[in-house]
Design an enzyme around this catalytic site. Sequence first.
Site, PDB file in Angstrom:
ATOM      1  N   CYS A 116      43.257  30.639  39.820  1.00 41.99           N
ATOM      2  CA  CYS A 116      43.879  31.625  40.703  1.00 41.99           C
ATOM      3  C   CYS A 116      42.954  32.837  40.836  1.00 41.99           C
ATOM      4  O   CYS A 116      41.914  32.929  40.181  1.00 41.99           O
ATOM      5  CB  CYS A 116      45.242  32.038  40.149  1.00 41.99           C
ATOM      6  SG  CYS A 116      45.133  33.089  38.693  1.00 41.99           S
TER       7      CYS A 116
ATOM      8  N   CYS B  45      42.347  34.616  37.451  1.00 44.32           N
ATOM      9  CA  CYS B  45      41.472  33.880  36.533  1.00 44.32           C
ATOM     10  C   CYS B  45      40.049  33.801  37.070  1.00 44.32           C
ATOM     11  O   CYS B  45      39.090  33.899  36.305  1.00 44.32           O
ATOM     12  CB  CYS B  45      42.018  32.487  36.263  1.00 44.32           C
ATOM     13  SG  CYS B  45      43.529  32.524  35.281  1.00 44.32           S
TER      14      CYS B  45
ATOM     15  N   GLU C 247      43.380  29.263  31.716  1.00 43.21           N
ATOM     16  CA  GLU C 247      42.027  29.793  31.577  1.00 43.21           C
ATOM     17  C   GLU C 247      41.996  30.987  30.630  1.00 43.21           C
ATOM     18  O   GLU C 247      41.049  31.156  29.853  1.00 43.21           O
ATOM     19  CB  GLU C 247      41.477  30.240  32.948  1.00 43.21           C
ATOM     20  CG  GLU C 247      41.323  29.114  33.964  1.00 43.21           C
ATOM     21  CD  GLU C 247      42.557  28.933  34.844  1.00 43.21           C
ATOM     22  OE1 GLU C 247      43.692  29.127  34.362  1.00 43.21           O
ATOM     23  OE2 GLU C 247      42.379  28.593  36.020  1.00 43.21           O
TER      24      GLU C 247
HETATM   25 ZN    ZN Z   1      45.120  31.821  36.781  1.00 44.90          ZN
END
Ligand code: ZN
Length: 191
Positions: free
Chosen positions: A107, A110, A73
């Site tokens: 995550c 991100c 990302e």
């Molecule tokens: Zn991430």
Amino acid sequence: MEAEAAPTPAPGGGCSVSAEEIEKWMEEAMQMAKEALESIEVPVGCLMVYNNEVVGKGRNEVNQTKNATRHAEMVAIDQALDWCRRSGRSPSSVFEHTALYVTVEPCIMCAAALRLMKIPLVVYGCQNERFGGCGSVLNIASADLPNTGRPFQCIPGYRAEEAVEMLKTFYKQENPNAPKSKVRKKECQRS
Ligand SMILES: [Zn+2]
């Protein structure tokens, strides 16, 4: 008629996508994840689409760059910023109408970045049980956090099994001699 089968855009967000678009872009994200796997990176692929155009594209580059923050990302966001510069558009006007497609739930890091960049919509594959920021560990996507960008809508579950299989393949090849107790128990179980 306003009611469509397409997902409802997030409040304040400017992005809705059709099932066909999801299918098309997730296929491309899966290809990016495969490329990561072939390059011995955690297989996650990501695409940013604005106005039916890919403005950012990324896959994990953590091992290659020795930089733990180079998730798919983040790579895609950098590319989208370059695209804005080249095309003379303000990033804020582009990002708030951009959908992000990624093979694994973003995550926590991100998800926070996507929120700060005010991306309204994230379509993802499997869940990320260890680090997921869209509900698995924390819910950065929809949490009520003042002055931290904007909550975004998530559409999970697209090609989740394939995404999980790639992760399993990666972790097997990464560390074939791992003691049994250290083998990841719960990578991305969704199906
Ligand atoms: Zn991430």
